[in-house]
Enzyme design. Sequence first.
Site, PDB file in Angstrom:
ATOM      1  N   CYS A 269       0.722  -1.231   0.035  1.00 15.47           N
ATOM      2  CA  CYS A 269      -0.027   0.067  -0.079  1.00 15.47           C
ATOM      3  C   CYS A 269       0.919   1.201  -0.116  1.00 15.47           C
ATOM      4  CB  CYS A 269      -0.874  -0.027   1.199  1.00 15.47           C
ATOM      5  SG  CYS A 269      -1.876   1.378   1.673  1.00 15.47           S
TER       6      CYS A 269
ATOM      7  N   HIS B  77     -25.836  20.797  -0.024  1.00 14.43           N
ATOM      8  CA  HIS B  77     -26.305  21.492  -1.449  1.00 14.43           C
ATOM      9  C   HIS B  77     -25.070  22.482  -1.619  1.00 14.43           C
ATOM     10  CE1 HIS B  77     -28.272  22.458  -5.013  1.00 14.43           C
ATOM     11  NE2 HIS B  77     -28.070  23.632  -4.640  1.00 14.43           N
TER      12      HIS B  77
ATOM     13  N   GLU C 183      -6.632   2.110 -13.165  1.00 11.97           N
ATOM     14  CA  GLU C 183      -6.377   2.995 -12.609  1.00 11.97           C
ATOM     15  C   GLU C 183      -5.145   3.522 -13.196  1.00 11.97           C
ATOM     16  OE1 GLU C 183      -7.960   2.392  -8.057  1.00 11.97           O
ATOM     17  OE2 GLU C 183      -6.041   1.666  -8.454  1.00 11.97           O
TER      18      GLU C 183
ATOM     19  N   CYS D 235      -1.704   1.950  -2.894  1.00 10.24           N
ATOM     20  CA  CYS D 235      -2.650   2.885  -2.990  1.00 10.24           C
ATOM     21  C   CYS D 235      -1.997   4.228  -2.744  1.00 10.24           C
ATOM     22  CB  CYS D 235      -3.417   2.620  -1.446  1.00 10.24           C
ATOM     23  SG  CYS D 235      -3.460   1.015  -0.583  1.00 10.24           S
TER      24      CYS D 235
ATOM     25  N   GLU E 243     -25.303  14.479  -2.486  1.00  9.71           N
ATOM     26  CA  GLU E 243     -26.948  14.831  -2.393  1.00  9.71           C
ATOM     27  C   GLU E 243     -28.035  14.160  -3.356  1.00  9.71           C
ATOM     28  OE1 GLU E 243     -28.623  18.807  -2.985  1.00  9.71           O
ATOM     29  OE2 GLU E 243     -26.964  19.190  -4.467  1.00  9.71           O
TER      30      GLU E 243
ATOM     31  N   TYR F  74      -9.001  -3.267 -11.483  1.00  6.05           N
ATOM     32  CA  TYR F  74      -9.058  -1.945 -11.200  1.00  6.05           C
ATOM     33  C   TYR F  74      -7.625  -1.474 -11.025  1.00  6.05           C
ATOM     34  CZ  TYR F  74      -7.240  -2.469  -6.032  1.00  6.05           C
ATOM     35  OH  TYR F  74      -6.462  -2.469  -4.809  1.00  6.05           O
TER      36      TYR F  74
ATOM     37  N   LYS G  97      -0.159   5.570  -6.084  1.00  4.34           N
ATOM     38  CA  LYS G  97      -1.347   5.494  -7.095  1.00  4.34           C
ATOM     39  C   LYS G  97      -2.260   6.782  -6.736  1.00  4.34           C
ATOM     40  CE  LYS G  97      -5.159   3.889  -6.004  1.00  4.34           C
ATOM     41  NZ  LYS G  97      -5.714   2.500  -5.896  1.00  4.34           N
TER      42      LYS G  97
HETATM   43  P1  FAD Z   1       1.471  -6.158   1.870  1.00  4.48           P
HETATM   44  O1  FAD Z   1       1.153  -4.732   2.333  1.00  4.48           O
HETATM   45  O2  FAD Z   1       1.722  -6.667   0.478  1.00  4.48           O
HETATM   46  O3  FAD Z   1       2.833  -6.536   2.633  1.00  4.48           O
HETATM   47  C1  FAD Z   1       3.423  -7.609   2.640  1.00  4.48           C
HETATM   48  C2  FAD Z   1       4.983  -7.342   3.030  1.00  4.48           C
HETATM   49  O4  FAD Z   1       5.475  -8.684   3.483  1.00  4.48           O
HETATM   50  C3  FAD Z   1       5.568  -6.708   1.983  1.00  4.48           C
HETATM   51  O5  FAD Z   1       6.422  -5.696   2.562  1.00  4.48           O
HETATM   52  C4  FAD Z   1       6.371  -8.019   1.549  1.00  4.48           C
HETATM   53  O6  FAD Z   1       7.681  -7.710   0.598  1.00  4.48           O
HETATM   54  C5  FAD Z   1       6.820  -8.739   2.755  1.00  4.48           C
HETATM   55  N1  FAD Z   1       7.104 -10.357   2.622  1.00  4.48           N
HETATM   56  C6  FAD Z   1       6.348 -10.942   1.723  1.00  4.48           C
HETATM   57  N2  FAD Z   1       7.196 -12.397   1.927  1.00  4.48           N
HETATM   58  C7  FAD Z   1       8.071 -12.189   2.972  1.00  4.48           C
HETATM   59  C8  FAD Z   1       8.822 -13.121   3.698  1.00  4.48           C
HETATM   60  N3  FAD Z   1       8.923 -14.542   3.337  1.00  4.48           N
HETATM   61  N4  FAD Z   1       9.674 -12.528   4.688  1.00  4.48           N
HETATM   62  C9  FAD Z   1       9.703 -11.446   5.151  1.00  4.48           C
HETATM   63  N5  FAD Z   1       8.800 -10.493   4.433  1.00  4.48           N
HETATM   64  C10 FAD Z   1       8.024 -10.930   3.305  1.00  4.48           C
HETATM   65  N6  FAD Z   1      -6.098  -1.138  -1.278  1.00  4.48           N
HETATM   66  C11 FAD Z   1      -6.838  -0.260  -0.817  1.00  4.48           C
HETATM   67  O7  FAD Z   1      -7.449  -0.439   0.389  1.00  4.48           O
HETATM   68  N7  FAD Z   1      -6.999   0.933  -1.459  1.00  4.48           N
HETATM   69  C12 FAD Z   1      -6.306   1.403  -2.723  1.00  4.48           C
HETATM   70  O8  FAD Z   1      -6.440   2.380  -3.199  1.00  4.48           O
HETATM   71  C13 FAD Z   1      -5.543   0.195  -2.976  1.00  4.48           C
HETATM   72  N8  FAD Z   1      -4.568   0.535  -4.223  1.00  4.48           N
HETATM   73  C14 FAD Z   1      -3.807  -0.274  -4.680  1.00  4.48           C
HETATM   74  C15 FAD Z   1      -3.019  -0.279  -5.902  1.00  4.48           C
HETATM   75  C16 FAD Z   1      -2.046  -1.030  -6.129  1.00  4.48           C
HETATM   76  C17 FAD Z   1      -1.289  -0.895  -7.518  1.00  4.48           C
HETATM   77  C18 FAD Z   1      -1.943  -2.301  -5.299  1.00  4.48           C
HETATM   78  C19 FAD Z   1      -0.637  -3.275  -6.053  1.00  4.48           C
HETATM   79  C20 FAD Z   1      -2.684  -2.315  -4.224  1.00  4.48           C
HETATM   80  C21 FAD Z   1      -3.727  -1.479  -3.814  1.00  4.48           C
HETATM   81  N9  FAD Z   1      -4.417  -1.977  -2.782  1.00  4.48           N
HETATM   82  C22 FAD Z   1      -5.232  -0.903  -2.317  1.00  4.48           C
HETATM   83  C23 FAD Z   1      -4.169  -3.047  -2.088  1.00  4.48           C
HETATM   84  C24 FAD Z   1      -3.337  -3.026  -0.817  1.00  4.48           C
HETATM   85  O9  FAD Z   1      -2.263  -2.420  -1.363  1.00  4.48           O
HETATM   86  C25 FAD Z   1      -3.227  -4.211  -0.192  1.00  4.48           C
HETATM   87  O10 FAD Z   1      -4.448  -4.840   0.030  1.00  4.48           O
HETATM   88  C26 FAD Z   1      -2.545  -4.298   1.152  1.00  4.48           C
HETATM   89  O11 FAD Z   1      -1.290  -3.605   0.952  1.00  4.48           O
HETATM   90  C27 FAD Z   1      -2.149  -5.713   1.843  1.00  4.48           C
HETATM   91  O12 FAD Z   1      -1.516  -5.494   3.068  1.00  4.48           O
HETATM   92  P2  FAD Z   1      -0.774  -6.811   3.662  1.00  4.48           P
HETATM   93  O13 FAD Z   1      -0.409  -6.541   4.918  1.00  4.48           O
HETATM   94  O14 FAD Z   1      -1.625  -8.036   3.364  1.00  4.48           O
HETATM   95  O15 FAD Z   1       0.466  -7.144   2.574  1.00  4.48           O
HETATM   96  P1  NA7 Z   2      -7.062  -9.004 -10.915  1.00  5.72           P
HETATM   97  O1  NA7 Z   2      -8.399  -8.351 -10.140  1.00  5.72           O
HETATM   98  O2  NA7 Z   2      -6.854 -10.446 -10.459  1.00  5.72           O
HETATM   99  O3  NA7 Z   2      -7.538  -8.786 -12.435  1.00  5.72           O
HETATM  100  C1  NA7 Z   2      -6.714  -9.338 -13.263  1.00  5.72           C
HETATM  101  C2  NA7 Z   2      -6.977  -8.849 -14.852  1.00  5.72           C
HETATM  102  O4  NA7 Z   2      -6.135  -9.318 -15.653  1.00  5.72           O
HETATM  103  C3  NA7 Z   2      -8.336  -9.304 -15.204  1.00  5.72           C
HETATM  104  O5  NA7 Z   2      -9.081  -8.139 -15.964  1.00  5.72           O
HETATM  105  C4  NA7 Z   2      -8.141 -10.443 -15.934  1.00  5.72           C
HETATM  106  O6  NA7 Z   2      -9.052 -10.491 -16.919  1.00  5.72           O
HETATM  107  C5  NA7 Z   2      -6.840 -10.040 -16.675  1.00  5.72           C
HETATM  108  N1  NA7 Z   2      -5.971 -11.168 -16.900  1.00  5.72           N
HETATM  109  C6  NA7 Z   2      -5.520 -12.213 -16.301  1.00  5.72           C
HETATM  110  N2  NA7 Z   2      -4.928 -13.148 -16.990  1.00  5.72           N
HETATM  111  C7  NA7 Z   2      -4.495 -12.409 -18.324  1.00  5.72           C
HETATM  112  C8  NA7 Z   2      -3.840 -12.735 -19.310  1.00  5.72           C
HETATM  113  N3  NA7 Z   2      -2.883 -13.866 -19.195  1.00  5.72           N
HETATM  114  N4  NA7 Z   2      -4.041 -11.988 -20.451  1.00  5.72           N
HETATM  115  C9  NA7 Z   2      -4.531 -10.994 -20.366  1.00  5.72           C
HETATM  116  N5  NA7 Z   2      -5.346 -10.547 -19.323  1.00  5.72           N
HETATM  117  C10 NA7 Z   2      -5.228 -11.216 -18.189  1.00  5.72           C
HETATM  118  O7  NA7 Z   2      -5.708  -8.197 -10.652  1.00  5.72           O
HETATM  119  P2  NA7 Z   2      -5.124  -6.922 -10.483  1.00  5.72           P
HETATM  120  O8  NA7 Z   2      -3.832  -6.781 -10.800  1.00  5.72           O
HETATM  121  O9  NA7 Z   2      -5.981  -5.731 -10.823  1.00  5.72           O
HETATM  122  O10 NA7 Z   2      -5.468  -6.812  -8.735  1.00  5.72           O
HETATM  123  C11 NA7 Z   2      -5.234  -7.984  -7.954  1.00  5.72           C
HETATM  124  C12 NA7 Z   2      -5.602  -7.347  -6.713  1.00  5.72           C
HETATM  125  O11 NA7 Z   2      -4.390  -6.889  -6.066  1.00  5.72           O
HETATM  126  C13 NA7 Z   2      -6.598  -6.601  -6.384  1.00  5.72           C
HETATM  127  O12 NA7 Z   2      -7.777  -7.081  -6.101  1.00  5.72           O
HETATM  128  C14 NA7 Z   2      -6.036  -5.553  -5.730  1.00  5.72           C
HETATM  129  O13 NA7 Z   2      -6.604  -5.581  -4.298  1.00  5.72           O
HETATM  130  C15 NA7 Z   2      -4.703  -5.796  -5.314  1.00  5.72           C
HETATM  131  P3  NA7 Z   2     -10.325 -11.508 -16.901  1.00  5.72           P
HETATM  132  O14 NA7 Z   2     -11.549 -10.713 -16.396  1.00  5.72           O
HETATM  133  O15 NA7 Z   2     -10.039 -12.686 -15.890  1.00  5.72           O
HETATM  134  O16 NA7 Z   2     -10.540 -12.112 -18.118  1.00  5.72           O
END
Ligand code: FAD
Ligand code: NA7
Length: 616
Positions: free
Chosen positions: A179, A591, A324, A184, A596, A320, A187
Amino acid sequence: MRWIGFSARLLRSYCSAQKVTRYSTMAPIIDKVDSLIQSNRIMIFSKSYCPFCNKVKSLFESHNEIFNAIELDLMGAEGESIQEALIAKTNQKTVPNVFVNGHHVGGCDATVIASKEGKLKELLEGGPKEYDYDLAIIGGGSGGIAASKEAAALGKKVVVFDFVKPTPVGTTWGLGGTCVNVGCIPKKLMHKAALFGEDFNDAPYFGWEMPEKVNHNWNKMVEEIQMYLKSLNFGYRTTLREKGITYVNAYATFKEPNKIEAFDKKSKATEVTARNFIVAVGGRPRYPNIPGAIEYGITSDDLFSLPYCPGKTLLVGASYIALECAGFLRGVGLDVTVMVRSIFLRGFDQQMAELIGQQMESHGTKFVRGCVPVSVEKIQDGTPGLLKVTGKLNDGSEYVDEFNTVIFAIGRDACTPSLNLDQFGVKFNPSNGKIIADEREKSTVDHIHAIGDVIDGKLELTPVAIQAGKLLVRRLYTTSEVLTDYVNVPTTVFTPLEYGCVGLSEEDALAKYGPENIEVYHTHFQPLEYTLSKRDEFKSYGKLVCVKNEKNRVVGFHVLGPNAGEITQGYALGIKLGATKADFANLIGIHPTCAENFTTMDISKASGLSVAKKSC
Ligand code: FAD
Ligand code: NA7
């Protein structure tokens, strides 16, 4: 929890403190209490009317443990003497007074907590075990950090392991997880950068005299965002240190059920033992199994710190993250194409998803629908270089185009394979590698829990991971039984026109309640701030999905418009509390706002009436 034998010294000092002169008359009672404690694996000193005594008895019964309980209130004077002896022995005045294998556990709360923590199990198995830490957390992201702070506040000795394996192009980041570093936060900041672009277009209508062309500087944006993220990383490290939490920047893997081995970037190993574990390792972006994907493609893990402007970009995926990223890249002026395999935003309301697509398309994002990538080839080196992407369209024909940057956003894989947890009985969903956990976030192994993105079947959102971490720790170390409520979690997709929702999509509501029981109220609306420039007149939209035979309870709230995240957060409380359509109608709006519109929405889809924009 300590082993207590009756000492004459202890009892004498108690008797003198209590001005009890009959030390000698108590000796037989002492012997009796001692013998009860020693001869019963589980000994409960109880009172027949005491609900707390019944609670600990039920607890042992639920674990199929046989105990001996004596009811002091039914034993007359002897019962009173036993209680006095127990006070002398344990300093505990109340019942139940629980002993396991000769060790004093305590009263009801202490027994419940010992059971949750696993200490009771250890006592039943022969005696308390020594561990380096009460709690080891793997993953210093949203969930792991929240859990660690909560546990430290409850006086527990905590260690957090966090390590970021570099991406194929070498990107890494600091403490805080997805995040903060690659999710988040950057982004939303890039989304804001893109919104400025739209505001600049509108500004002349508000009297601003703008230069002919306003340029966006990618490197400046990245530099500012990365500087901010570094300050957050520093803040996390400081917070952990101040709270007495040990932070180990090393990659952890299970060596024994209660032992972790972790390797830092110089491959130096650290070993720690802990009584309980929370796995909060999150996930990392997936690459497709096609030639050139890993060599030439990047993911969201690289985008937010990309040291050069990505140029003409292809986003592969339509969830998403893809939309995004496409939205803000287009917003800062880039040529952006999204390759969509099937639908937009699987799992979200499809009417809203299509509206998002239309809005993005009208702002210049190109969509290639029904297409998957087949290969990525390098045409030219550079930052960015030039790549040739070949894809396959649904009709079997070939898609070919050239891009400076290809970003894969096709899903994320849980970081579980290298944890070695399957060896110790933790079960995974084989299709995605996520940990199977129950409603208490407990894995199939009692002392190993999972939170956040790594749990199977739960929402991947930062506030969800934080809530789960906090509540899990409270349940582990206090008498709290509060579970994380994964239902009606609000969320927002930060596409250029934001989409906020809470509850069910229209499709899911129809499937769950039946079409005859669903009424959808909806409206297009024109944000006042867009009126002068006539921006996207009809794209902003809201709908309430209601269950007719439940007094029109609102089970789905959907809004597409500026600041949808802010709007949705507030209304989510109403949905969680069971608000009906009438409650929305009774609410007086603010408003002039977009929000609203939900207080005045009176056209149902079934009526077929037009929902074209309404002015204020
Ligand atoms: P993470 O935050 O992924 O933390 C896991 C940590 O563990 C990482 O630092 C990783 O490197 C570490 N790790 C992994 N394996 C090991 C290991 N074996 N030993 C030591 N360390 C390890 N959520 C929202 O609510 N709002 C948003 O707008 C939003 N936007 C997002 C945009 C993007 C591009 C992405 C990718 C995600 C977004 N999310 C958003 C989702 C959000 O980031 C995740 O749901 C959240 O970070 C999950 O938290 P977590 O603690 O499960 O894992
Ligand atoms: P998601 O939510 O798992 O979605 C994956 C997207 O990629 C979805 O639109 C899929 O299409 C598409 N997809 C999956 N495989 C392929 C291949 N091989 N080629 C083209 N398109 C593909 O992934 P995100 O990365 O957006 O997010 C994952 C989570 O991470 C999300 O919930 C956040 O909270 C954090 P489909 O609809 O299956 O046809």
